[in-house]
Design a protein around this motif. Structure first.
Motif, mmCIF file in Angstrom:
data_model
loop_
_atom_site.group_PDB
_atom_site.id
_atom_site.type_symbol
_atom_site.label_atom_id
_atom_site.label_comp_id
_atom_site.label_asym_id
_atom_site.label_seq_id
_atom_site.Cartn_x
_atom_site.Cartn_y
_atom_site.Cartn_z
ATOM 1 N N LYS A 185 0.842 -1.197 0.000
ATOM 2 C CA LYS A 185 0.000 0.000 0.000
ATOM 3 C C LYS A 185 0.877 1.247 0.000
ATOM 4 O O LYS A 185 1.977 1.233 0.517
ATOM 5 C CB LYS A 185 -0.911 0.007 1.239
ATOM 6 C CG LYS A 185 -1.904 -1.152 1.252
ATOM 7 C CD LYS A 185 -2.843 -1.099 2.454
ATOM 8 C CE LYS A 185 -3.972 -0.105 2.309
ATOM 9 N NZ LYS A 185 -4.985 -0.513 1.323
ATOM 10 N N ALA A 186 0.344 2.332 -0.575
ATOM 11 C CA ALA A 186 1.032 3.627 -0.576
ATOM 12 C C ALA A 186 2.476 3.538 -1.065
ATOM 13 O O ALA A 186 3.406 3.983 -0.410
ATOM 14 C CB ALA A 186 0.975 4.249 0.812
ATOM 15 N N VAL A 187 2.656 2.919 -2.221
ATOM 16 C CA VAL A 187 3.993 2.787 -2.796
ATOM 17 C C VAL A 187 4.173 3.862 -3.877
ATOM 18 O O VAL A 187 3.441 3.857 -4.867
ATOM 19 C CB VAL A 187 4.159 1.417 -3.492
ATOM 20 C CG1 VAL A 187 5.603 1.189 -3.887
ATOM 21 C CG2 VAL A 187 3.646 0.297 -2.611
ATOM 22 N N PRO A 188 5.115 4.782 -3.704
ATOM 23 C CA PRO A 188 5.345 5.749 -4.784
ATOM 24 C C PRO A 188 5.945 5.021 -5.982
ATOM 25 O O PRO A 188 6.898 4.272 -5.833
ATOM 26 C CB PRO A 188 6.362 6.729 -4.192
ATOM 27 C CG PRO A 188 6.504 6.360 -2.752
ATOM 28 C CD PRO A 188 6.026 4.960 -2.588
ATOM 29 N N LEU A 189 5.361 5.230 -7.157
ATOM 30 C CA LEU A 189 5.902 4.562 -8.350
ATOM 31 C C LEU A 189 6.880 5.465 -9.099
ATOM 32 O O LEU A 189 7.641 5.011 -9.931
ATOM 33 C CB LEU A 189 4.763 4.170 -9.296
ATOM 34 C CG LEU A 189 3.771 3.126 -8.785
ATOM 35 C CD1 LEU A 189 2.822 2.721 -9.900
ATOM 36 C CD2 LEU A 189 4.488 1.889 -8.246
ATOM 37 N N GLY A 190 6.798 6.741 -8.788
ATOM 38 C CA GLY A 190 7.646 7.703 -9.472
ATOM 39 C C GLY A 190 7.312 9.043 -8.877
ATOM 40 O O GLY A 190 6.677 9.110 -7.822
ATOM 41 N N SER A 191 7.685 10.130 -9.548
ATOM 42 C CA SER A 191 7.450 11.409 -8.897
ATOM 43 C C SER A 191 5.978 11.804 -8.872
ATOM 44 O O SER A 191 5.592 12.653 -8.100
ATOM 45 C CB SER A 191 8.305 12.505 -9.524
ATOM 46 O OG SER A 191 8.569 12.190 -10.851
ATOM 47 N N HIS A 192 5.143 11.166 -9.688
ATOM 48 C CA HIS A 192 3.755 11.620 -9.734
ATOM 49 C C HIS A 192 2.729 10.619 -9.248
ATOM 50 O O HIS A 192 1.641 10.997 -8.849
ATOM 51 C CB HIS A 192 3.390 11.993 -11.177
ATOM 52 C CG HIS A 192 4.321 12.999 -11.769
ATOM 53 N ND1 HIS A 192 4.564 14.204 -11.181
ATOM 54 C CD2 HIS A 192 5.081 12.966 -12.885
ATOM 55 C CE1 HIS A 192 5.442 14.884 -11.906
ATOM 56 N NE2 HIS A 192 5.775 14.147 -12.944
ATOM 57 N N VAL A 193 3.058 9.336 -9.348
ATOM 58 C CA VAL A 193 2.026 8.312 -9.159
ATOM 59 C C VAL A 193 2.285 7.513 -7.890
ATOM 60 O O VAL A 193 3.427 7.140 -7.604
ATOM 61 C CB VAL A 193 2.001 7.347 -10.370
ATOM 62 C CG1 VAL A 193 0.831 6.382 -10.246
ATOM 63 C CG2 VAL A 193 1.934 8.121 -11.669
ATOM 64 N N ILE A 238 0.042 -5.742 -9.432
ATOM 65 C CA ILE A 238 0.548 -4.748 -10.360
ATOM 66 C C ILE A 238 1.810 -4.135 -9.770
ATOM 67 O O ILE A 238 1.925 -4.002 -8.565
ATOM 68 C CB ILE A 238 -0.532 -3.654 -10.562
ATOM 69 C CG1 ILE A 238 -0.212 -2.790 -11.767
ATOM 70 C CG2 ILE A 238 -0.687 -2.779 -9.355
ATOM 71 C CD1 ILE A 238 -0.650 -3.418 -13.026
ATOM 72 N N GLY A 239 2.774 -3.800 -10.599
ATOM 73 C CA GLY A 239 3.960 -3.161 -10.038
ATOM 74 C C GLY A 239 5.018 -2.868 -11.078
ATOM 75 O O GLY A 239 4.855 -3.124 -12.269
ATOM 76 N N LEU A 240 6.108 -2.296 -10.572
ATOM 77 C CA LEU A 240 7.274 -1.980 -11.387
ATOM 78 C C LEU A 240 8.331 -3.053 -11.168
ATOM 79 O O LEU A 240 8.288 -3.757 -10.159
ATOM 80 C CB LEU A 240 7.882 -0.653 -10.923
ATOM 81 C CG LEU A 240 7.041 0.598 -11.103
ATOM 82 C CD1 LEU A 240 7.639 1.727 -10.282
ATOM 83 C CD2 LEU A 240 7.013 0.979 -12.576
ATOM 84 N N ALA A 290 8.811 6.572 -14.839
ATOM 85 C CA ALA A 290 9.387 7.891 -15.078
ATOM 86 C C ALA A 290 9.219 8.352 -16.519
ATOM 87 O O ALA A 290 9.923 9.240 -16.961
ATOM 88 C CB ALA A 290 10.865 7.869 -14.704
ATOM 89 N N ASN A 291 8.268 7.781 -17.249
ATOM 90 C CA ASN A 291 8.127 8.261 -18.617
ATOM 91 C C ASN A 291 7.386 9.598 -18.626
ATOM 92 O O ASN A 291 6.703 9.937 -17.666
ATOM 93 C CB ASN A 291 7.462 7.198 -19.500
ATOM 94 C CG ASN A 291 5.995 7.001 -19.177
ATOM 95 O OD1 ASN A 291 5.197 7.927 -19.325
ATOM 96 N ND2 ASN A 291 5.638 5.812 -18.716
ATOM 97 N N LEU A 303 -4.175 3.785 -8.447
ATOM 98 C CA LEU A 303 -3.148 4.727 -8.867
ATOM 99 C C LEU A 303 -3.695 6.129 -8.639
ATOM 100 O O LEU A 303 -4.694 6.512 -9.246
ATOM 101 C CB LEU A 303 -2.804 4.521 -10.341
ATOM 102 C CG LEU A 303 -2.261 3.133 -10.691
ATOM 103 C CD1 LEU A 303 -2.045 3.007 -12.193
ATOM 104 C CD2 LEU A 303 -0.953 2.853 -9.953
ATOM 105 N N THR A 304 -3.077 6.859 -7.758
ATOM 106 C CA THR A 304 -3.540 8.216 -7.493
ATOM 107 C C THR A 304 -2.366 9.174 -7.642
ATOM 108 O O THR A 304 -1.209 8.763 -7.765
ATOM 109 C CB THR A 304 -4.183 8.331 -6.103
ATOM 110 O OG1 THR A 304 -3.318 7.747 -5.140
ATOM 111 C CG2 THR A 304 -5.539 7.633 -6.066
ATOM 112 N N ASP A 305 -2.723 10.451 -7.604
ATOM 113 C CA ASP A 305 -1.765 11.501 -7.928
ATOM 114 C C ASP A 305 -1.071 11.964 -6.660
ATOM 115 O O ASP A 305 -1.733 12.401 -5.717
ATOM 116 C CB ASP A 305 -2.555 12.654 -8.572
ATOM 117 C CG ASP A 305 -1.649 13.605 -9.325
ATOM 118 O OD1 ASP A 305 -0.484 13.777 -8.888
ATOM 119 O OD2 ASP A 305 -2.097 14.161 -10.336
#
Ligand SMILES: Cc1cc2nc3c(=O)[nH]c(=O)nc-3n(C[C@H](O)[C@H](O)[C@H](O)COP(=O)(O)O)c2cc1C
Ligand code: SF4
Ligand code: SF4
Ligand code: FES
Ligand code: FES
Lengths: 163, 414, 533
Positions: C132-140, C177-179, C186-187, C202-204
């Motif tokens: 839970k609450a995993v930052p995927l990048g700077s926005h997501v 789901i994941g990286l 980071a695209n 997926l939230t902002d």
């Protein structure tokens, strides 16, 4: 050793020739992904994240897509495994004919739980779905071999035969 | 005793070698086939009433007929040797004991459908079968039975042996294709069906090992002969894998008109230790369970369908009176939860949920509503998924509970 | 075209259309999660079931293409029951944490549960736990437990950006789901996955816990971030000003335009609206430099500017318009320039580093209206200097009055020292713009412009598509739309009463500039029109 503390994963030139051969075998080279991952596992013992990234590079795939494949199949090991892998079938026929007892016996003899590896690195113990040799239930797979009609003594004999 | 066709050489030492295969009449069908027109072979396979022996029982010749006519690009033949249906082991015997029978069948079938590349997808755990089969492939290449211009017929065929990596769902033909393409074994949406758009985007025929092993005999001895061995709607013999509580577990080759009672009692020697029969799974774990009173059925596709179950992979699992059906269902539910590919929601979510419920019942924490919840979830999920995996799970979910409800209730009320 | 019947109503659609889209044409909603018109068909969620002809078994609408004479039902008891079952399957492992979920209010689990679910919950077993609450990048940010595994985000990264960062790992109900471990999402289009994620998985990060979505108001707009002119929606928070640290613009979201950006926008554009609520915004007209600056009202400022412009000969005045001004602004500026017979006029200032560009949306020209400025004609008049020439002339004191719109010349490709010298050398430096910057502090007169979201207007994108944007919030402080300021200055020069609305400016533009002939706000509609060649 690299930053992540793992062994560097790289094929030898001969192994790379094999990779290219496998890639050339299919109408689309991506089809060689499973065989190449099998090769990685044969050579390095397991498929580390570094290995996944390396293989992704060999196929021009994103590492996430290689990771999807590695995490999907049960025969890919993501952690180092023992020198031998014993997989006890726990599906229906084997269950009817004593798979639980076989498993209990092995856990006791090896001193590990399912999924564990003996401290000396000799054996990894797994409990798996039907290996399609139900006629010899209860049965297990030890490395490449199927062994069936198991009894306590037969399991002991199998263990004694493992280096 | 009925004639053995696919298993006739199983008892001979060296049955897996080209030499022995030839000595016993092997590759005679190929010679005859290469002199025929491809369409004549497909026609013969249609008339023979050969039905797919991998599980679905679809008429083989009809399936071949779905290929686009005059397709300009490649067409592939894929052999499903991912045998994984619990209770089934006959393809392993064919790969190990008579690999050239499969090869001969493949060459004829590929010729019939116009394929020049054929893949054999062997489950990863089958190491020994893979080694033996690969050796046979090498032998066949050396003997000019594979490669270019087979038997001076002008027909070319390459065979690629591909190993799986541990996933039951790769036995489902489109999951198999995904896996063959180097992806996880997620089944594909149909339409398009593989015959139109299969492996690598090309028209593809996927057939089970045993299905293809029958083809040389059909060509050699005639479609009518093959059809006459079985019932009106299914020709030939098939290999029954019998396991569990029987005196003589093993593979039995019998005409599909044999009854389940004959198979269990006459051929496999009946239930050992004087125990009574409780139930039989007639077609691999995905087939609905039959009780001891329901075994007077013929083991052909339609016979078993009429009995409310299915012939499936002909994996016959016999259970004696000591078996706890709730425990058996828990074992089976664990299997489906573990093997669901996770792609589509009804299957992904309910296989896990149902397993948790069966486990809770076994652990003595069952609730009265659980049984109806399982039945309802199974019924509602049936027919809503991408592939038939979930429908396969529904067979046991419903039949085990419906036919042995009292055993479950006894555990719940404890 | 293919004719078929859905719920008894006939509809004609193009061959290859699926049932979901055909039904949409009739205003019939077939609920769905995994289908997205911009992505390949996955068929995973199984929610879009419909009945076809006499087939008793419902089929998925997303993977069913229309056929002539097809009879589809979306409302049979069997379909409704199947939908309800599928909703239950989607929710049994869901954490049901709506009170702390940013998606609440725009979550398709909530919406469809109310419409098609409403069953008695009966799952009492332990749910599957995931990260839970995993930052995927700077926005997501990802909450894997809320994910319904529809694979839209995966397909987006595979099919739209081709970057393939996301995957669904493992299998069965452990599918996640994941990286790839250790990598980032980071695209340059990463945040689109937030929009297409039908649930709160997926939230902002930028919008996290900022405002509840039901307090937001929406206006249609155009992204000013580059010359593509992606269509967007501006979501503003004016009803709960104390939320979100006083930021009025809560977020920018893509708005579908088949010809421009389809469903997507880039991250730079999405997060490029921050300047609107930035502390650097200019809130009042001011005169005097640095410490000595004093704020004045527009009644005082307009005559001051007019008198300054009168003080100099036309060839002593330089006007540096901005390719970020709207067509309406540029047209009034052009009118004023012509009236005053100014010749040193330009709008092009080379950026310090060339802009990035790709084959998806992003254009190297980071200005919203370069094409508009070209078409309206804000280049040097005959004998006039271009922007660089004007600066040189200012240093050489040949240009004495310089009027700069929006540009931060210190961030341009020109050496800072040269720019600084030029700005110091002029006798009268007028800066008009929305935010203060390196050069505004050197101005003698500061005219605060409303930001694009604070007014109506149009931009002309790189292919000549004229697209409207709408006012979403009031102008900050005393700031005014550039066209209003220019209209008032024009009035001081006898050019008549200032236009009342942006639309009036556009009418006048359409009447006088050939490429815009025949266009009008009404004609432009929501998705714009390409100017005459
Ligand atoms: C979940 C599932 C598992 C299957 N496993 C196998 C298998 O292990 N071997 C096989 O031949 N067919 C299997 N099948 C059937 C195949 O999808 C396909 O019908 C078959 O390979 C076609 O060959 P046939 O017509 O010769 O039987 C499976 C089907 C399903 C739905
Ligand atoms: S039914 Fe199950 S196994 Fe088949 S695609 Fe769906 S999730 Fe995968
Ligand atoms: S994170 Fe969202 S978009 Fe991605 S698979 Fe999950 S639910 Fe779908
Ligand atoms: S159940 Fe164990 S091998 Fe089949
Ligand atoms: S929208 Fe059709 S299956 Fe998901």
């Amino acid at each position: 050793m690299n930053a992540r503390g793992a062994v560097k994963v790289e094929f030898t030139p001969e192994q790379l020739v094999e990779v290219r051969r496998l890639q050339g075998l299919y109408p689309d080279r991506r089809a060689a992904l499973l065989p190449v991952l099998q090769l990685v596992q044969d050579v390095f013992g397991h498929i580390s994240l570094e290995a996944e990234e390396y293989v992704a590079g060999l196929f021009d795939l994103s590492p996430a897509h290689v990771h999807e494949v590695v995490t999907f199949y049960t025969l890919f090991f993501r952690e180092p495994k023992g020198r031998h892998v014993i997989s006890v079938c726990h599906n229906l026929t084997c269950h009817l004919l004593g798979a639980q007892q076989v498993l209990t016996h092995l856990k006791k003899r090896l001193g590990v739980e399912v999924g564990g590896t003996t401290p000396d690195g000799r054996v990894t113990l797994l409990s798996v779905e039907c290996l399609c040799a139900c006629e010899i239930a209860p049965m297990l797979q030890v490395d490449d071999r199927y062994e069936g009609n198991l009894s306590g003594e037969k399991v002991d004999r199998i263990l004694d035969g493992l280096a | 005793m009925a004639e053995k066709i696919l298993t006739r050489n199983f008892h001979l030492p060296g049955s897996h070698t080209l030499a022995l295969y030839r000595e016993t009449g092997g590759y005679a069908g190929l010679e005859k086939a290469l002199a025929m027109k491809p369409a004549e072979i497909t026609e013969a396979v249609k008339r023979s009433n050969l039905r797919g022996l991998g599980g679905a029982g679809f008429p083989t010749g009809v399936k071949w007929g779905f290929l686009p006519k005059g397709h300009p690009g490649p067409i592939y033949l894929v052999i499903n040797a991912d045998e994984g249906e619990p209770g089934t082991f006959k393809d392993r015997y064919l790969l190990e004991k008579d690999p050239h029978a499969l090869l001969e069948g493949m060459i004829i079938s590929a010729y019939a459908i116009g394929a020049h590349v054929a893949f054999v997808y062997i489950r990863g755990e089958y190491v020994q079968p893979w080694r033996i089969f690969s050796r046979a492939v090498a032998e066949a290449y050396e003997a000019g039975l594979l490669g270019k211009n087979i038997g001076s017929s002008g027909f070319d065929l390459d065979v690629i042996v591909h190993r799986g990596a541990g996933a039951y769902i790769c036995g489902e033909e489109t999951g198999l294709i995904s896996s063959l393409e180097g992806k996880k074994g997620w089944p594909k949406l149909k339409p398009p069906f593989p015959a139109i758009r299969g492996a690598f985007g090309a028209p593809t025929i996927v057939n089970n090992v045993e299905t293809i092993c029958h083809v040389p005999h059909i060509v050699r001895r005639g479609a009518e002969w093959f059809a006459s061995l079985g019932t009106k709607t299914q020709g030939g013999t098939r290999l029954y894998s019998v396991s569990g509580h029987v005196e003589r577990p093993g593979v039995y080759e019998l005409p599909v008109s044999v009854t389940l009672r004959e198979l269990v009692y006459e051929h496999a020697g009946g239930v050992p230790h004087g125990k009574r029969l409780k139930a039989v799974v007639p077609g691999g774990s995905s087939a609905a369970l039959l009780t001891a009173d329901e075994i007077d059925v013929t083991l052909d596709v339609d016979g078993l369908r009429n009995a409310g179950t299915m012939a499936g992979s002909a994996g016959v699992i016999v259970m004696d009176e000591t078996v706890s059906i709730p425990e058996a269902l828990m074992v089976v539910a664990r299997f489906y939860a573990h093997e669901s590919c996770g792609q589509c929601t009804p299957c992904r979510e309910s296989t896990g949920w149902i397993y948790k419920m069966t486990r809770r019942i076994i652990e003595g924490r069952g609730r009265k509503e659980d049984l109806d919840t399982i039945l309802d979830v199974a019924r509602r999920g049936a027919g809503t998924t991408i592939c038939a995996f979930f429908d396969g799970a529904v067979g046991p979910y419903i039949s085990y509970i419906e036919k042995f409800r009292h055993e479950f209730e006894a555990l719940i009320s404890k | 075209m293919v004719k078929l019947t859905i719920d008894g109503k006939e509809v004609e659609v193009r061959e290859g259309t699926n049932i979901i889209e055909a039904a949409r044409r009739l205003g019939i909603e077939v609920p769905h999660y995994c289908y997205h018109p911009g992505l390949s068909i996955a068929g995973q969620c199984r929610l879009c079931m419909v009945e076809l002809g006499n087939n008793p078994r419902p089929q998925i609408g997303c993977n069913t293409q229309v056929a002539e004479g097809m009879v589809v039902r979306t409302d049979t008891p069997k379909v409704l029951e199947t939908r309800q079952s599928i909703m239950e399957f989607h929710l049994i492992n869901h954490p049901l944490d709506c009170p702390v979920c940013d998606q609440a209010g725009e979550c398709w689990l909530q919406i469809y549960y109310m419409k098609h679910g409403l069953y008695e919950p009966r799952m009492v077993d332990e749910k599957v736990h995931k990260p839970k609450a995993v930052p995927l990048g700077s926005h997501v940010i990802l909450d894997a437990e809320r994910c319904i595994l529809c694979s839209r985000c995966v397909r987006f990264c595979d099919e739209i950006t081709g970057t393939g960062e996301l995957g669904i790992f493992d299998r069965g109900d452990h599918s996640e789901i994941g990286l790839f471990p250790g990598r980032e999402l980071a695209n340059p289009y990463s945040a689109n996955v937030i929009d297409i994620c039908p649930v709160g998985a997926l939230t902002d990060r930028d919008f996290r816990f900022a405002v509840r979505v039901w307090y937001l108001d929406t206006a249609k707009s155009i992204c000013p971030g580059c010359s593509r002119g992606c269509n967007i929606e501006v979501h503003v928070n004016v009803r709960r000003p104390h939320h979100n640290q006083g930021r009025r613009v809560a977020r920018l979201k893509p708005r579908f335009n088949a010809e421009v950006n389809r469903w997507w926008i880039c991250d730079a554009g999405r997060y490029g609206g921050k300047f609107v609520d930035d502390a650097s915004r200019l809130g009042a007209p001011a005169r005097g430099r640095g410490e000595a600056a004093i704020e004045v009202g527009w009644e005082e400022m307009i005559p001051l500017i007019a008198s300054q412009l009168r003080r100099y000969r036309p060839d002593e005045i330089g006007v540096l318009a901005s390719p970020n001004m709207a067509n309406e602004d540029l047209f009034l500026l052009r009118r004023l320039v012509d009236h005053l017979r100014l010749i040193h006029v330009d709008f092009r200032v080379p950026p310090r580093t060339p802009g990035d560009e790709d084959r998806i949306l992003i254009k190297a020209d980071k200005n919203a209206n370069t094409r508009g400025a070209e078409l309206i004609g804000l280049g040097p008049r005959p004998g006039g200097l271009d922007a660089h020439g004007m600066l040189r002339a200012a240093r050489e004191r040949r240009i004495k009055c310089l009027w700069v719109f929006h540009h931060d010349l210190l961030a341009s490709a020109w050496p800072e020292a040269e720019v600084g010298e030029a700005l110091r050398a002029v006798e009268c430096f007028i800066y008009q713009g929305s935010n203060s910057n390196g050069v505004s502090t050197a101005a003698h007169y500061v005219l605060p412009s409303a930001a694009w979201v604070e007014r109506d207007g149009t931009f002309t994108n790189f292919e000549g598509r004229v697209q409207r944007f709408w006012k979403a919030v009031d102008p900050l402080g005393l700031s005014l739309a550039d066209w209003e300021i220019l209209g008032r200055i024009g009035e001081a020069f006898g050019l008549g009463a200032p236009p009342a609305r942006a639309e009036d400016c556009f009418k006048a533009l359409a009447a006088s500039a050939a490429p815009f002939a025949g266009l009008s706000y009404r004609e432009l509609k929501d998705t714009g029109k390409v100017v005459a060649a």
